[in-house]
Design an enzyme around this catalytic site. Structure first.
Site, short mmCIF file in Angstrom:
data_model
loop_
_atom_site.label_atom_id
_atom_site.label_comp_id
_atom_site.label_asym_id
_atom_site.label_seq_id
_atom_site.Cartn_x
_atom_site.Cartn_y
_atom_site.Cartn_z
N SER A 188 0.85 -1.20 0.00
CA SER A 188 0.00 0.00 0.00
C SER A 188 0.87 1.23 0.00
O SER A 188 2.02 1.19 0.47
CB SER A 188 -0.89 0.00 1.25
OG SER A 188 -1.54 1.25 1.40
N TYR A 194 -2.73 -0.82 10.51
CA TYR A 194 -2.75 -1.16 9.08
C TYR A 194 -1.46 -0.71 8.41
O TYR A 194 -0.79 -1.47 7.71
CB TYR A 194 -3.95 -0.49 8.41
CG TYR A 194 -4.02 -0.71 6.92
CD1 TYR A 194 -4.54 -1.88 6.39
CD2 TYR A 194 -3.57 0.26 6.03
CE1 TYR A 194 -4.62 -2.09 5.02
CE2 TYR A 194 -3.63 0.07 4.66
CZ TYR A 194 -4.16 -1.11 4.16
OH TYR A 194 -4.23 -1.31 2.80
#
Length: 677
Positions: A554, A567
């Protein structure tokens, strides 16, 4: 569609749907009738016959070749004889009616020259058992009397058509014939009569074999070679599969298929299986797909895995030498070049059969054909002695110029042909888009997801199980991950491409993030990626074929956003795993790369599961506008979709980036704060 053609297709489909009648793509059927010639307005006699490469069970009108019967029969006047028999195949093009439909096959002469309105040529196991028995001619006479005539072996072609036509003319009461080493042919005045006669020959031969076969046609059991318990033999098959695929891919990469059917296991448990396997298959349809003979492991079922793997290496080297010698013995100056010396079928006692091909369907069908060959050997040995056609005849067919021309007409393979991919978290969103793109580019795909039903449904959307399979996999569970990798190698023979995509996200601030939140995020993505990569790397290294591991990381692995501690931290962990594994696996030819998407809202399971609402609240926008919000903060002002991530995966795994490893590719439409430094 005329009634004649409709009846022919229906008959073909019925015959081809039952494996006792013929194998996949084996045999052909025909019908003769009349139609109006659009040029002259006159009635003309036509021959409709299954074209080259078609399958009876799935035949449609487009799979029929359509020829003028008068011109086919006129070819007998210009037939130059056996030495130039192959030239007659090209002559069929001058017999076509209109556009002619499918390309005429080598067996067209058999159908056109035999004086019967309907003709069936089939490859039933029971019929080939008689055709390959040492005293097949006498057996045919004993079983059928004068109603079925023996035809000595002759390679398929124009002369065989002439031979059968002459035999039918000389035996007016005959309903068909047994073709030595090959199969059966039957005929009739109507479509129903031809079908009935074909089935009569097949069923009568099968019944005779069942009644008269000696006990244990493959000999008594061989101690130590019996079938292992199901779980044990499948575990052993998964452990051996990478080594076997490495051997089968020495000349060119292949996809594999595994079967542990009773037919195979019983054959390998018998004392005569080494002798019979060495004799090879007989029917041309069989050995064109299985090679003339298989590679057989000559160790007991419970031999140590290391010993089995080492012995397979030795046997493979001997197999290649033997195949090269076979080629050298029979090749002529105008023979096609050798097509590779690796086995297409490998038999492992107690475990089962591995078969290989350019794609999963080809590999599966090769295995099915060897099962046919086992059935043939059982029938022949039960009544007599199995005596296939000699290897010189096999070579003439395997390296036939016409067969080579057929291979040259095959379409070019897709970019990821022969590659086998495992994608985690692939039942929806980014993972599903990746699986879809990889399958479209020719890869075989295993869709792994927590939800087995959704995984199977997603796989079904991509095609049959020859293209994709779906299975349940909890990436946080070591045993479940190993089971998924084992299932992958048993489904397709190996593994080449791994995509660590499984993930979830909890949007919470530091103070609101619990230890359970932290552990869950890291268990799924950091630990899960590690477990998947580790299990996959064992296969990739053993295969010695290189490979790709791709992490869907990401932009958050480098971009510091609010309320995202668990996350983003685990994405940074994944990002560094890419660098670490690229450094470690490079010596094995395995590339490891990552992709850093921006927020992919549309179609995302993560965003739909509550993450989207929480991120929208963080940024103060309606959840329905979150994708547009993300797009507007990028340099390109474009929303990132699952398909864009899938595109990047394909490029990283394609030949164009064969020298790229350790790279992170941003797929974020340009987020300056996430630029790699």
């Amino acid at each position: 569609m005329t009634d004649t053609v409709a009846d022919l297709i229906a008959r073909s489909n019925r015959l081809g749907a039952d494996p006792k009648n013929t194998n996949y793509a084996g045999g052909n059927t025909s019908a003769k009738g009349t139609a109006t010639d659009p040029v002259t307005g006159q009635e003309v006699e036509l021959l409709w016959v299954k074209g080259s490469g078609g399958d009876l069970g799935t035949l449609t009108g487009s799979g029929l070749a359509v020829l003028r019967l008068d011109r086919v029969r006129a070819l007998t006047e210009v037939y130059p004889g056996l030495e130039q028999e192959d030239a007659m195949v090209a002559a069929f093009d001058y017999c076509l009616h209109g556009k002619g439909g499918a390309a005429p096959s080598i067996d067209t002469a058999m159908h056109g020259l035999v004086d019967a309105a309907h003709v069936d040529h089939l490859h039933p196991d029971a019929g080939i058992a008689l055709a390959t028995a040492a005293d097949g001619e006498a057996l045919t006479r004993d079983i059928f009397g004068d109603t079925v005539v023996w035809v000595p072996w002759r390679r398929p072609g124009f002369q065989l058509g002439l031979d059968i036509a002459a035999i039918k003319a000389a035996h007016p009461d005959a309903i068909g014939c047994i073709l030595g080493g090959h199969g059966i042919t039957a005929w009739g005045d109507t479509s129903a009569e031809s079908e009935q006669r074909s089935l009569h020959i097949i069923d009568t031969a099968a019944a005779w074999i069942a009644e008269h076969s000696r006990p244990e046609p493959f000999g008594p059991p061989l101690p130590g070679y019996g079938a292992l318990p199901p779980d044990e033999r499948r575990a052993r098959a998964a452990a051996l599969a990478p080594t076997l695929r490495s051997l089968a891919s020495h000349d060119r990469a292949v996809v594999g298929h595994f079967t542990d059917s009773d037919v195979v296991l019983d054959f390998l448990a018998s004392s005569e299986h080494p002798r019979l396997a060495a004799l090879g298959t007989s029917c041309p349809d069989h050995f064109l797909r299985t090679k003339v003979k298989p590679l057989v492991l000559d160790l007991p079922a419970d031999a140590p895995l290391e010993e089995a793997a080492a012995r397979l290496q030795e046997l493979h080297a001997a197999y290649r030498e033997d195949y090269q010698a076979y080629y050298d013995r029979h090749a002529t100056p105008d023979s096609p070049a050798i097509r590779g010396a690796d086995p297409l079928v490998v038999l492992v006692p107690g475990v089962g059969m591995f078969s290989y091909g350019k794609d999963k369907q080809t590999a599966r069908v090769a295995g099915e054909f060897y099962v046919n060959a086992i059935n043939v050997m059982r029938g022949a040995e039960g009544l007599s002695t199995y005596a296939p056609i000699d290897e010189a005849e096999k070579f003439r067919i395997e390296y036939w110029a016409l067969e080579e021309a057929k291979l040259q007409r095959m379409p070019a393979p897709k970019p990821l042909a022969t590659r086998i991919a495992l994608v985690t978290g692939a039942a929806s969103g980014i993972g599903k888009a990746i699986a879809t793109r990889l399958a479209a580019e020719g890869a075989c795909v295993v869709i792994a997801d927590l939800d087995a039903d959704k995984a199977r449904a997603a796989a079904a959307e991509l095609g049959s199980t020859d293209v994709a399979v779906g299975l349940a996999a909890d990436v946080t569970d070591e045993a479940a991950v190993q089971a998924a990798v084992d299932a992958c190698v048993l489904a397709f023979g190996g593994l080449d491409l791994v995509v660590n995509n499984a993930g979830l996200s909890l949007s919470k601030s530091l103070l609101d993030t619990t230890v359970a939140d932290w552990d869950l995020q890291h268990a799924v993505m950091a630990k899960g990626s590690f477990l998947v990569s580790r299990a996959a790397a064992k296969v990739l290294i053993a295969q010695q074929l290189g490979g790709d591991v791709v992490y869907i990381s990401s932009k958050n692995s480098v971009f510091a956003g609010p309320n995202n501690i668990a996350y983003s931290a685990t994405k940074a962990d994944q990002a560094h795993q890419v660098r670490l594994l690229a450094a470690e696996l490079g010596e094995h030819g395995v590339k490891v790369n990552g992709i850093n998407p921006d927020g992919v809202v549309r179609g995302s399971g993560i965003f739909a599961g509550g993450w989207g609402a929480k991120r929208a609240a963080v940024y103060g926008v309606p959840e329905s506008e979150l994708g547009a919000y993300y797009a507007q903060r990028t340099l390109l002002k474009r929303e990132v979709l699952p398909e864009h991530v899938a595109n990047a995966v394909f490029v990283l795994c394609s030949a164009d980036l064969s020298h790229t490893t350790g790279l992170h590719v941003p797929v974020d439409a340009g987020v300056a704060a996430a630029f790699l430094r």
